[in-house]
Design a protein around this motif. Structure first.
Motif, PDB file in Angstrom:
ATOM      1  N   ALA A 141       0.829  -1.213   0.000  1.00 22.97           N
ATOM      2  CA  ALA A 141       0.000   0.000   0.000  1.00 22.97           C
ATOM      3  C   ALA A 141       0.861   1.260   0.000  1.00 22.97           C
ATOM      4  CB  ALA A 141      -0.930  -0.011   1.214  1.00 22.97           C
ATOM      5  N   VAL A 142       1.942   1.245   0.762  1.00 23.25           N
ATOM      6  CA  VAL A 142       2.831   2.411   0.779  1.00 23.25           C
ATOM      7  C   VAL A 142       3.433   2.618  -0.607  1.00 23.25           C
ATOM      8  CG1 VAL A 142       4.972   3.354   1.734  1.00 23.25           C
ATOM      9  CG2 VAL A 142       3.315   2.236   3.252  1.00 23.25           C
ATOM     10  N   ARG A 143       3.853   1.539  -1.248  1.00 20.22           N
ATOM     11  CA  ARG A 143       4.414   1.666  -2.598  1.00 20.22           C
ATOM     12  C   ARG A 143       3.340   2.101  -3.599  1.00 20.22           C
ATOM     13  NH1 ARG A 143       6.490  -3.273  -0.994  1.00 20.22           N
ATOM     14  NH2 ARG A 143       5.274  -4.406  -2.564  1.00 20.22           N
ATOM     15  N   ASP A 144       2.142   1.538  -3.466  1.00 20.97           N
ATOM     16  CA  ASP A 144       1.038   1.896  -4.372  1.00 20.97           C
ATOM     17  C   ASP A 144       0.676   3.372  -4.287  1.00 20.97           C
ATOM     18  OD1 ASP A 144       0.840  -0.768  -5.079  1.00 20.97           O
ATOM     19  OD2 ASP A 144      -0.977  -1.151  -3.902  1.00 20.97           O
ATOM     20  N   SER A 145       0.868   3.963  -3.115  1.00 21.46           N
ATOM     21  CA  SER A 145       0.390   5.333  -2.882  1.00 21.46           C
ATOM     22  C   SER A 145       1.067   6.351  -3.786  1.00 21.46           C
ATOM     23  CB  SER A 145       0.625   5.727  -1.419  1.00 21.46           C
ATOM     24  OG  SER A 145       2.011   5.948  -1.171  1.00 21.46           O
ATOM     25  N   GLY A 146       2.265   6.037  -4.243  1.00 14.70           N
ATOM     26  CA  GLY A 146       3.012   6.988  -5.042  1.00 14.70           C
ATOM     27  C   GLY A 146       3.650   8.101  -4.235  1.00 14.70           C
ATOM     28  N   LEU A 147       3.462   8.075  -2.925  1.00 18.30           N
ATOM     29  CA  LEU A 147       4.060   9.090  -2.060  1.00 18.30           C
ATOM     30  C   LEU A 147       5.552   8.833  -1.909  1.00 18.30           C
ATOM     31  CD1 LEU A 147       1.324   9.040   0.720  1.00 18.30           C
ATOM     32  CD2 LEU A 147       1.799  10.978  -0.797  1.00 18.30           C
ATOM     33  N   PRO A 148       6.346   9.882  -1.806  1.00 19.28           N
ATOM     34  CA  PRO A 148       7.761   9.675  -1.498  1.00 19.28           C
ATOM     35  C   PRO A 148       7.911   8.899  -0.195  1.00 19.28           C
ATOM     36  CG  PRO A 148       7.351  11.954  -2.146  1.00 19.28           C
ATOM     37  CD  PRO A 148       6.009  11.309  -1.975  1.00 19.28           C
ATOM     38  N   ARG A 149       8.874   7.982  -0.163  1.00 19.10           N
ATOM     39  CA  ARG A 149       9.030   7.146   1.029  1.00 19.10           C
ATOM     40  C   ARG A 149       9.175   7.982   2.300  1.00 19.10           C
ATOM     41  NH1 ARG A 149       8.701   5.365   4.966  1.00 19.10           N
ATOM     42  NH2 ARG A 149       9.715   3.596   6.016  1.00 19.10           N
ATOM     43  N   GLY A 150       9.856   9.097   2.218  1.00 14.86           N
ATOM     44  CA  GLY A 150      10.081   9.916   3.396  1.00 14.86           C
ATOM     45  C   GLY A 150       8.844  10.599   3.937  1.00 14.86           C
ATOM     46  N   GLU A 151       7.733  10.543   3.205  1.00 19.29           N
ATOM     47  CA  GLU A 151       6.505  11.190   3.672  1.00 19.29           C
ATOM     48  C   GLU A 151       5.591  10.254   4.461  1.00 19.29           C
ATOM     49  OE1 GLU A 151       4.339  13.303   0.717  1.00 19.29           O
ATOM     50  OE2 GLU A 151       6.088  14.459   0.038  1.00 19.29           O
ATOM     51  N   VAL A 152       5.940   8.969   4.531  1.00 22.36           N
ATOM     52  CA  VAL A 152       5.100   8.008   5.246  1.00 22.36           C
ATOM     53  C   VAL A 152       5.918   7.383   6.375  1.00 22.36           C
ATOM     54  CG1 VAL A 152       3.640   5.969   5.085  1.00 22.36           C
ATOM     55  CG2 VAL A 152       3.873   7.501   3.105  1.00 22.36           C
ATOM     56  N   PHE A 153       5.431   7.527   7.595  1.00 23.05           N
ATOM     57  CA  PHE A 153       6.101   6.985   8.782  1.00 23.05           C
ATOM     58  C   PHE A 153       5.549   5.585   9.038  1.00 23.05           C
ATOM     59  CE2 PHE A 153       7.348   6.295  13.077  1.00 23.05           C
ATOM     60  CZ  PHE A 153       8.405   7.148  13.351  1.00 23.05           C
ATOM     61  N   VAL A 154       6.425   4.591   9.010  1.00 24.54           N
ATOM     62  CA  VAL A 154       6.000   3.192   9.146  1.00 24.54           C
ATOM     63  C   VAL A 154       6.658   2.564  10.372  1.00 24.54           C
ATOM     64  CG1 VAL A 154       5.931   0.911   8.067  1.00 24.54           C
ATOM     65  CG2 VAL A 154       5.681   2.964   6.653  1.00 24.54           C
ATOM     66  N   THR A 155       5.840   1.958  11.205  1.00 25.08           N
ATOM     67  CA  THR A 155       6.299   1.250  12.401  1.00 25.08           C
ATOM     68  C   THR A 155       6.009  -0.238  12.258  1.00 25.08           C
ATOM     69  OG1 THR A 155       5.838   3.144  13.834  1.00 25.08           O
ATOM     70  CG2 THR A 155       5.976   0.989  14.902  1.00 25.08           C
ATOM     71  N   SER A 156       6.954  -1.085  12.692  1.00 24.54           N
ATOM     72  CA  SER A 156       6.666  -2.499  12.868  1.00 24.54           C
ATOM     73  C   SER A 156       7.284  -2.975  14.180  1.00 24.54           C
ATOM     74  CB  SER A 156       7.149  -3.344  11.687  1.00 24.54           C
ATOM     75  OG  SER A 156       6.525  -4.627  11.734  1.00 24.54           O
TER      76      SER A 156
END
Length: 278
Positions: free
Chosen positions: A60-75
């Motif tokens: 989903a993060v890749r699909d969004s087309g948003l720059p990686r630095g704009e999405v904060f992801v926690t696991s």
């Protein structure tokens, strides 16, 4: 969508105060739910290896087309991999499954004090932080006693402690300890899995401010300074949960909601929880 404020963690990085939680979202529904959240304007996604949906979150993060630095992801680290080498291998697997180059935050999911040494596990997580493949490291479900050991026996102060917090479980003691030591609180199960939404105190406030009980409860979290991530797979509810930053609760409203505290968990007790996936 109203601009979501950032919180600055103790290592200087910023994290959006409102996130989107993926706990109990089935893998087949995760990709669409996260894509919807990102379309609406969320920029903070919380997942875990134990949720079984890391691959779909990454898609989903890749699909969004948003720059990686704009999405904060926690696991988070699965309970079955607390030994050092196992933890490092599990971290590699999380990065491979997400396939988004790095994570912004990686947490020990549970301390498991009756079956493992969480301090040794934290030392492995410190290594992950030094690797540069996660921007910050932290813990989840740690009590004050757990944190005291970590602070006394290791070099890195956790950036966050993700714990169950809601009006029926205010967690003021551990929150005060974390605040005193620069550890940011993240609140999961913020509406107690729906249990607080019929509370007459909350419904009366909601009626007066012309908001839903969920919005009022989430706003209570926000004004307390915690990071919060509600979960839904319904677009209308995902949108509703994001509309928290164009109204305020009064000090009296805040106090009334905090006074609902019963010390009542919807989840497990971190001092005794010992489940390890088979």
């Amino acid at each position: 969508m109203t601009q979501i404020p950032d919180v600055t963690l103790n290592n200087g990085i910023s994290i959006p105060q409102l996130g989107f939680g993926t706990f109990q979202i089935e893998p087949e529904n995760t990709r669409e739910a996260v894509r919807t959240a990102l379309e609406i304007g969320y920029r903070h996604i919380d997942t875990a290896e134990m949720y079984g949906n890391e691959k779909e979150v990454g898609q989903a993060v890749r699909d969004s087309g948003l720059p990686r630095g704009e999405v904060f992801v926690t696991s988070k680290l699965n309970n079955g991999f607390h030994a050092r080498d196992d933890a490092l291998t599990a971290f590699d697997r999380t990065l491979a499954d997400l396939d988004i180059d790095y994570v912004d935050l990686f947490l020990i999911h549970w301390p498991l004090p009756t079956v493992s040494d969480y301090v040794e596990t934290w030392k492995a997580v410190e290594e992950m932080g030094r690797s540069g493949r996660t921007r910050a490291v932290g813990v989840s479900n740690f009590t004050r006693a757990h944190l005291e050991r970590v602070l006394a026996e290791t070099d890195t102060v956790p950036a966050v402690n993700q714990i169950e917090v809601n009006p029926y479980l205010a967690q003021d003691e551990v929150r005060a300890f974390c605040n005193a030591h620069g550890i940011t609180i993240e609140a999961y199960s913020p509406i107690a899995q729906g249990k607080v939404l019929d509370d007459p105190v909350i419904t009366a406030i909601a009626e007066r401010v012309e908001r839903s009980p969920a919005q009022v409860t989430l706003r209570w979290h926000v004004q307390r300074g915690d990071i919060v991530f509600p979960k839904s797979v319904t677009r209308a509810r995902i949108e509703e949960n994001s509309r928290l930053f164009d109204f305020e609760l009064s000090p009296d409203d805040m106090a009334a909601i905090t006074a609902l505290d019963r010390g009542e968990r919807t989840g497990f007790d971190p001092d005794t929880f010992s489940w390890i996936p088979g």
